[in-house]
Scaffold this motif. Structure first.
Motif, PDB file in Angstrom:
ATOM      1  N   ASN A 748      -5.236  16.578   7.050  1.00  0.00           N
ATOM      2  CA  ASN A 748      -6.397  16.095   6.280  1.00  0.00           C
ATOM      3  C   ASN A 748      -5.935  15.103   5.227  1.00  0.00           C
ATOM      4  O   ASN A 748      -6.695  15.348   4.029  1.00  0.00           O
ATOM      5  N   VAL A 749      -5.014  14.355   5.411  1.00  0.00           N
ATOM      6  CA  VAL A 749      -4.596  13.268   4.494  1.00  0.00           C
ATOM      7  C   VAL A 749      -5.498  12.149   4.836  1.00  0.00           C
ATOM      8  O   VAL A 749      -5.140  11.617   5.953  1.00  0.00           O
ATOM      9  N   ASP A 750      -5.910  11.588   4.062  1.00  0.00           N
ATOM     10  CA  ASP A 750      -6.750  10.178   4.346  1.00  0.00           C
ATOM     11  C   ASP A 750      -5.855   8.918   4.101  1.00  0.00           C
ATOM     12  O   ASP A 750      -5.016   9.084   3.343  1.00  0.00           O
ATOM     13  N   MET A 751      -6.161   7.985   4.578  1.00  0.00           N
ATOM     14  CA  MET A 751      -5.687   6.752   4.268  1.00  0.00           C
ATOM     15  C   MET A 751      -5.980   6.026   2.891  1.00  0.00           C
ATOM     16  O   MET A 751      -6.902   5.143   2.909  1.00  0.00           O
ATOM     17  N   ASP A 752      -5.349   6.460   1.655  1.00  0.00           N
ATOM     18  CA  ASP A 752      -5.610   5.769   0.598  1.00  0.00           C
ATOM     19  C   ASP A 752      -4.478   5.214   0.061  1.00  0.00           C
ATOM     20  O   ASP A 752      -3.559   5.196   0.702  1.00  0.00           O
ATOM     21  N   CYS A 753      -4.538   4.829  -1.163  1.00  0.00           N
ATOM     22  CA  CYS A 753      -3.217   4.049  -1.771  1.00  0.00           C
ATOM     23  C   CYS A 753      -2.056   5.013  -1.806  1.00  0.00           C
ATOM     24  O   CYS A 753      -0.957   4.497  -1.576  1.00  0.00           O
ATOM     25  N   ILE A 754      -2.323   6.076  -2.047  1.00  0.00           N
ATOM     26  CA  ILE A 754      -0.978   6.839  -2.233  1.00  0.00           C
ATOM     27  C   ILE A 754      -0.469   7.367  -1.017  1.00  0.00           C
ATOM     28  O   ILE A 754       0.754   7.091  -0.483  1.00  0.00           O
ATOM     29  N   SER A 755      -1.237   7.617   0.113  1.00  0.00           N
ATOM     30  CA  SER A 755      -0.791   7.712   1.341  1.00  0.00           C
ATOM     31  C   SER A 755       0.123   6.598   2.131  1.00  0.00           C
ATOM     32  O   SER A 755       1.001   6.373   2.719  1.00  0.00           O
ATOM     33  N   ILE A 756      -0.642   5.338   1.733  1.00  0.00           N
ATOM     34  CA  ILE A 756      -0.050   4.085   2.025  1.00  0.00           C
ATOM     35  C   ILE A 756       1.405   3.828   1.377  1.00  0.00           C
ATOM     36  O   ILE A 756       2.246   3.486   2.302  1.00  0.00           O
ATOM     37  N   LEU A 757       1.617   4.443   0.154  1.00  0.00           N
ATOM     38  CA  LEU A 757       2.774   3.932  -0.560  1.00  0.00           C
ATOM     39  C   LEU A 757       3.873   4.909   0.296  1.00  0.00           C
ATOM     40  O   LEU A 757       4.986   4.735   0.219  1.00  0.00           O
ATOM     41  N   CYS A 758       3.383   6.218   0.442  1.00  0.00           N
ATOM     42  CA  CYS A 758       4.211   7.133   1.070  1.00  0.00           C
ATOM     43  C   CYS A 758       4.723   6.600   2.638  1.00  0.00           C
ATOM     44  O   CYS A 758       5.655   6.920   2.778  1.00  0.00           O
ATOM     45  N   LEU A 759       3.893   5.995   3.274  1.00  0.00           N
ATOM     46  CA  LEU A 759       4.462   5.436   4.349  1.00  0.00           C
ATOM     47  C   LEU A 759       5.359   4.383   4.561  1.00  0.00           C
ATOM     48  O   LEU A 759       6.273   4.297   5.274  1.00  0.00           O
ATOM     49  N   ILE A 760       5.245   3.505   3.354  1.00  0.00           N
ATOM     50  CA  ILE A 760       6.411   2.695   3.027  1.00  0.00           C
ATOM     51  C   ILE A 760       7.581   3.260   2.792  1.00  0.00           C
ATOM     52  O   ILE A 760       8.603   3.061   3.194  1.00  0.00           O
ATOM     53  N   TYR A 761       7.279   4.185   1.899  1.00  0.00           N
ATOM     54  CA  TYR A 761       8.635   4.973   1.393  1.00  0.00           C
ATOM     55  C   TYR A 761       9.301   5.725   2.833  1.00  0.00           C
ATOM     56  O   TYR A 761      10.469   5.746   2.551  1.00  0.00           O
ATOM     57  N   THR A 762       8.389   6.327   3.420  1.00  0.00           N
ATOM     58  CA  THR A 762       8.750   6.920   4.704  1.00  0.00           C
ATOM     59  C   THR A 762       9.708   6.135   5.674  1.00  0.00           C
ATOM     60  O   THR A 762      10.892   6.503   6.041  1.00  0.00           O
ATOM     61  N   LEU A 763       9.492   4.947   5.688  1.00  0.00           N
ATOM     62  CA  LEU A 763      10.326   3.850   6.628  1.00  0.00           C
ATOM     63  C   LEU A 763      11.564   3.749   6.013  1.00  0.00           C
ATOM     64  O   LEU A 763      12.683   3.887   6.535  1.00  0.00           O
ATOM     65  N   ASN A 764      11.741   3.500   4.667  1.00  0.00           N
ATOM     66  CA  ASN A 764      12.783   3.183   3.903  1.00  0.00           C
ATOM     67  C   ASN A 764      13.606   4.668   4.092  1.00  0.00           C
ATOM     68  O   ASN A 764      14.826   4.412   3.922  1.00  0.00           O
ATOM     69  N   PHE A 765      13.053   5.650   3.670  1.00  0.00           N
ATOM     70  CA  PHE A 765      13.817   7.064   3.634  1.00  0.00           C
ATOM     71  C   PHE A 765      14.372   7.247   4.929  1.00  0.00           C
ATOM     72  O   PHE A 765      15.451   7.988   4.970  1.00  0.00           O
ATOM     73  N   ALA A 766      13.842   7.073   5.934  1.00  0.00           N
ATOM     74  CA  ALA A 766      14.454   7.315   7.285  1.00  0.00           C
ATOM     75  C   ALA A 766      15.605   6.477   7.556  1.00  0.00           C
ATOM     76  O   ALA A 766      16.546   6.799   7.949  1.00  0.00           O
ATOM     77  N   ILE A 767      15.488   5.143   7.206  1.00  0.00           N
ATOM     78  CA  ILE A 767      16.550   4.194   7.316  1.00  0.00           C
ATOM     79  C   ILE A 767      17.855   4.587   6.428  1.00  0.00           C
ATOM     80  O   ILE A 767      19.039   4.861   6.914  1.00  0.00           O
ATOM     81  N   ASP A 768      17.340   5.172   5.398  1.00  0.00           N
ATOM     82  CA  ASP A 768      18.273   5.643   4.309  1.00  0.00           C
ATOM     83  C   ASP A 768      19.411   6.722   4.870  1.00  0.00           C
ATOM     84  O   ASP A 768      20.572   6.694   4.734  1.00  0.00           O
ATOM     85  N   HIS A 769      18.602   7.652   5.855  1.00  0.00           N
ATOM     86  CA  HIS A 769      19.405   8.781   6.261  1.00  0.00           C
ATOM     87  C   HIS A 769      20.029   8.710   7.703  1.00  0.00           C
ATOM     88  O   HIS A 769      21.025   9.254   8.078  1.00  0.00           O
ATOM     89  N   CYS A 770      19.351   7.912   8.531  1.00  0.00           N
ATOM     90  CA  CYS A 770      19.575   7.708   9.960  1.00  0.00           C
ATOM     91  C   CYS A 770      20.713   6.634  10.083  1.00  0.00           C
ATOM     92  O   CYS A 770      21.703   6.823  10.903  1.00  0.00           O
ATOM     93  N   ALA A 771      20.611   5.481   9.171  1.00  0.00           N
ATOM     94  CA  ALA A 771      21.630   4.460   9.366  1.00  0.00           C
ATOM     95  C   ALA A 771      23.078   4.915   9.322  1.00  0.00           C
ATOM     96  O   ALA A 771      23.763   4.601  10.532  1.00  0.00           O
ATOM     97  N   PRO A 772      23.487   5.638   8.511  1.00  0.00           N
ATOM     98  CA  PRO A 772      25.019   5.990   8.255  1.00  0.00           C
ATOM     99  C   PRO A 772      25.516   6.870   9.404  1.00  0.00           C
ATOM    100  O   PRO A 772      26.487   6.527  10.155  1.00  0.00           O
ATOM    101  N   LEU A 773      24.559   7.799   9.940  1.00  0.00           N
ATOM    102  CA  LEU A 773      24.631   8.780  10.908  1.00  0.00           C
ATOM    103  C   LEU A 773      25.002   7.786  12.182  1.00  0.00           C
ATOM    104  O   LEU A 773      25.740   8.111  13.074  1.00  0.00           O
ATOM    105  N   LEU A 774      23.891   6.818  12.457  1.00  0.00           N
ATOM    106  CA  LEU A 774      24.068   6.153  13.903  1.00  0.00           C
ATOM    107  C   LEU A 774      25.072   5.171  13.976  1.00  0.00           C
ATOM    108  O   LEU A 774      25.855   4.996  15.036  1.00  0.00           O
ATOM    109  N   TYR A 775      25.395   4.545  12.721  1.00  0.00           N
ATOM    110  CA  TYR A 775      26.688   3.375  12.727  1.00  0.00           C
ATOM    111  C   TYR A 775      27.922   4.152  13.006  1.00  0.00           C
ATOM    112  O   TYR A 775      28.724   3.534  13.581  1.00  0.00           O
TER     113      TYR A 775
END
Length: 887
Positions: A748-775
């Motif tokens: 029940n989270v709507d698409m407002d400015c807070i959830s948009i910012l969290c989605l942008i952050y999720t992209l980078n947070f995932a890269i932050d943790h997956c990149a060293p492991l994968l490389y």
């Protein structure tokens, strides 16, 4: 070849940077501290909240704002506020109250009490510079008689009271819904003033049997002067206090009040409510980082480095905030997410540097160990920081149409840059000092010299435990004493074997299919976040008012102004049919409709221009019940001829409780008609200004994610040796991003400015943790994929687990802030951390054992090298047989 050259060049650069920092630690410790002190004082002196909620959460450039400007140029919106009803977005100053009767009661039977409250509002005085101002001094005036504009329900209540005083039954005063006939003959729409209505069964004129609620609005004049605005603000404040007092005096009614400043006040209230919880969150992160950096080995344990790492991110965030306010930035409650965003990225660099330090050889000088740690870690951390900066830089660009998102992204870019600088400077200096203490065999907590093993053997057990440097646990088979860190020990001895077990893998595949199914299901149910109460404190007066309003006054949509901005042949039958077609299905408040009915009732013919306008001006608009329609027509005179150059009417649609969504659908339905119809018109309601960002809310995170992933592909193509690392990173980040998007929708989270910012952050947070492991995995040279993933988890799993656990524990206090904004922030960031942890420790370790890259070529190379080495040894033995005898 080019990728290898660039990769080695970057490693060499960061090795030299690490050496430079280790040789000048005092300088790199002092400069960040001085910057924090300077900008920290500016934060205290220049703090200023942003009070314009519309400029923050409404699109900066929208068609609704253009329509508002055009409508205002034709008809004054300040004079039209009472007709252009909107739920929470009424422009200018106003006071609004809902009076609710008890369950089973009829609010119309309490007309006398309501009129007493109404008179108290009219008589309420506000003092400003020695002068007393009442509502009559501040109200919006009607053009025809210069009296205050009041809701028509007041006239209905006065009629009911007069009927009660003259011993007549209230049934003699007929109240219809939604259109009712007033005593002066006017037909008035009261659909937004009377709520919870029950109609008389089988009543042709929709007569009201009972009603639960009445809504009254008091509109204040807006002159644009600062003094007038201050007086209006004081009046609104006194109005809310008066309603609270009236609630105590009249227990038989429930009163809910709202003023124009209420939305901003309750939006800003989130920051006040969250201050204590953010401090608790910081304490929890400090505690988690300190404990996760500790070991039983008092020499190699680094609890203070974990503590200083978190403090490094704190002081960098303070510096970023100071820079933001020095550049005339204004604070708003959406910026509450920045400390959590910055902490999630910054502590990842801290824990990776700690892991890099543990991977260095102990026999090296501490300066060389710091340089090796920089060379090992900072290439990956630089790449992820660059992607953070690029993703949030795109959010801060002119292409972003929501000011709150733009301001947040600008601040986040500054925070990322300062995080990066503070980690390699301030925290790097702390690492140098800690390394020097370790090399000189000082205790990691008490900073005293660790005694020799012979001395410890003569001391009590508690003393040996406190001063144990791990010499009892170290054997000649163990070259790395840091293997005894409890997280590394757990991963090496227990978890790695369990997750790569062949019997566990089918369950992991099933788990991922369930995860993907729920994510896909959620992505198909995305809701817009146009409802502004998603950003307010959950227990605030505005939210309470909005919920009651939605429950009792959602039968009809906001009043839509229908503006015809060109001359029309209103007397033409075709034009009349076109207007009738456009307004079909709506409840209309229209001078055109009333005029046509007036002509029909009087059997008057007006089939040409001169007759139509003449009768309109000389007869229709002279009638008392139709005089108010003068405000809806603009006449022009060319010689002796009059023309109608513009006019307006009002449309109201029947809606359900989901008024916001249906109002958006009305807007999307009417706007295209204005382009294809022969009648040139615009539609406007103040609510449309806030609703126009629905499409933007949906497309923004998708655009940001797409550009971010593309940039990942471009940047990492030149920074890693194996291109399959790019491929796996893109798949992992896409899976995490879609998972968070789908699951937050199901939550029940709507698409407002807070959830948009969290989605942008999720992209980078995932890269932050997956990149060293994968490389690390794709570059590994072990015989099997299973062994490669075990080594990758052993190398980076500790830092990932430390960072994600600190991040998630730090989110817990947000759950106790009574605010919709922090609930959204908590849900989105919890999903981001959980999905990233799931992929790093469950999904990737299993899926990487199934799919490329293959490790067979490494196995063949090792076999070839071993065979070549055996051949060389045989040749040496044949040439020197005496050597064998000697051996």
């Amino acid at each position: 070849m080019l990728r290898q050259v660039i990769h080695r060049g970057l490693q060499s650069f960061f090795y030299k940077l690490g050496l430079f920092v280790s040789r000048h630690p005092v300088f790199f410790l002092t400069v960040p501290a001085v910057l924090t002190i300077i900008f920290g004082f500016s934060l205290l002196n220049r703090f200023q909240p942003d009070t314009d909620l519309e400029s923050l959460v409404a699109p900066s450039h929208s068609l609704a704002k253009i329509e508002r400007s055009l409508a205002s140029s034709l008809f004054s919106l300040d004079q039209s506020k009472s007709q252009l009803y909107s739920d929470l977005h009424t422009p200018g100053r106003y006071g609004r109250v809902i009076l609710l009767s008890k369950p089973g009661g009829n609010i119309l039977h309490q007309a006398d009490v309501i009129l007493q409250i109404h008179r108290a509002v009219l008589e309420m005085k506000v003092n400003y510079k020695g002068y007393n101002y009442t509502f009559s001094h501040l109200c919006v005036l009607r053009n025809q008689d210069k009296k205050c504009v009041l809701d028509d329900i007041i006239s209905v209540l006065e009629d009911l009271r007069q009927a009660a005083l003259s011993n007549k039954t209230t049934a003699r005063v007929q109240v219809s819904y939604p259109n009712t006939k007033l005593k002066d003959g006017r037909s008035s729409f009261i659909g937004h003033q009377l709520g919870g209505v029950m109609e008389v069964p089988n009543s042709k004129d929709q007569r009201v049997k009972s009603a639960r609620a009445i809504q009254i609005t008091y509109y204040l004049q807006t002159y644009g002067s600062v003094t007038q605005d201050l007086i209006g603000e004081k009046w609104e404040s006194e109005f809310c206090k008066l309603m609270h007092k009236m609630q105590l005096d009249h227990q038989e009614l429930q009163l809910y009040s709202l003023a124009s400043f209420s939305l901003w006040k309750d939006f800003h209230q989130t920051s006040l409510l969250a201050r204590g919880k953010i401090l608790v969150s910081l304490m929890l992160i400090l505690l988690t980082a300190t404990l996760s950096s500790s070991m039983k080995d008092c020499l190699r344990s680094k609890p203070f480095l974990g503590l200083l790492g978190v403090l490094t991110i704190c002081i960098s965030s303070v510096t970023a905030a100071g820079i933001f306010f020095i550049t005339d930035g204004k604070y708003n409650s959406t910026l509450l997410g920045i400390p959590f965003f910055a902490m999630g990225h910054g502590t990842k660099g801290v824990f990776e540097l700690l892991s890099g330090w543990r991977r260095t050889r102990e026999n090296l000088p501490f300066k060389d160990r710091v340089a090796d740690a920089y060379s090992d870690v900072m290439v990956s951390y630089t790449m992820t920081s660059s992607l953070y900066f690029i993703a949030f830089g795109m959010g801060a660009s002119p292409f972003t149409n929501i000011e709150a998102v733009k301001v947040f992204c600008q601040n986040m870019c500054v925070s990322i840059l300062l995080n990066y600088f503070y980690i390699f400077s301030f925290f790097g200096s702390c690492l140098v000092f800690a390394g020097q203490l370790e090399q000189n065999r000082y205790h990691s907590i008490f900073c005293c010299k660790i005694p020799s093993a012979e001395y410890l053997d003569r001391k009590p057990v508690w003393f040996q435990t406190m001063m144990n440097d791990g010499h009892h646990h170290t054997s000649h088979h163990e070259t790395n004493p840091y293997q005894h860190h409890f997280i590394q020990h757990f991963l090496r001895e227990h978890y790695n074997e369990w997750i790569t077990n062949i019997y566990v893998k089918p369950f992991v595949v099933i788990l991922y299919l369930i995860y993907a199914s729920f994510s896909f299901m959620g992505c198909l149910q995305i809701n817009d976040g146009a409802n502004i109460i998603n950003l307010l404190a959950s227990e605030s007066p505005s939210v309470s008012y909005a919920l009651i309003q939605q429950k009792y006054f959602s039968n009809y949509s906001p009043v839509i102004g229908f503006y015809i901005y060109e001359p029309l042949e209103y007397w033409n039958g075709t034009v009349q049919e076109d207007i009738k077609t456009l307004s079909q299905g709506f409840n209309t408040v229209s001078w055109i409709e009333q005029y046509y009915q007036y002509l029909r009732v009087g059997n008057i013919s007006a089939t040409n221009k001169s007759d139509f306008i003449s009768i309109l001006q000389s007869s229709f608009l002279k009638k008392p019940e139709f005089q108010h329609f003068k405000n809806d027509i603009i006449f022009s005179k060319a010689g002796d001829e009059n023309n109608i150059i513009a006019s307006r009417l009002y449309l109201v649609a029947r809606t359900s409780e989901n008024t916001q969504r249906e109002a958006i659908e009305l807007l999307e339905k009417l706007r295209p008609l204005s382009l294809i119809q022969s009648i040139k018109f615009i539609v406007f309601n103040p609510t449309f200004v806030f609703m126009d960002h629905y499409g933007l809310s949906v497309t923004m995170p998708v655009l940001i994610s797409g550009f971010g992933i593309l940039l990942v592909l471009i940047l990492t193509f030149f920074l890693v040796i194996h291109p399959l690392g790019n491929f796996w990173l893109i798949l992992s980040v896409t899976s995490i991003e879609l998972g968070v998007l789908g699951l937050m929708t199901l939550w029940n989270v709507d698409m407002d400015c807070i959830s948009i910012l969290c989605l942008i952050y999720t992209l980078n947070f995932a890269i932050d943790h997956c990149a060293p492991l994968l490389y690390t995995f794709v570059l590994a040279t072990e015989h099997t994929r299973t062994q490669c993933i075990k080594n990758s988890l052993q190398e980076h799993g500790t830092a990932i687990l430390q960072n994600v656990s600190s991040f998630l524990i730090g989110l817990v206090p947000l759950l106790f802030v009574p605010s919709n904004l922090t609930f959204t922030l908590f849900k989105c960031l919890l999903l981001a951390g959980s999905c990233t942890l799931l992929h790093c420790f469950v999904i990737l370790p299993v899926f990487l054992t199934f799919f490329p890259p293959s490790k067979k070529h490494h196995k063949k190379k090792k076999r070839a090298k071993r065979k070549e080495r055996e051949e060389i040894e045989c040749i040496e033995i044949q040439e020197n047989p005496d050597h064998v005898t000697a051996v």
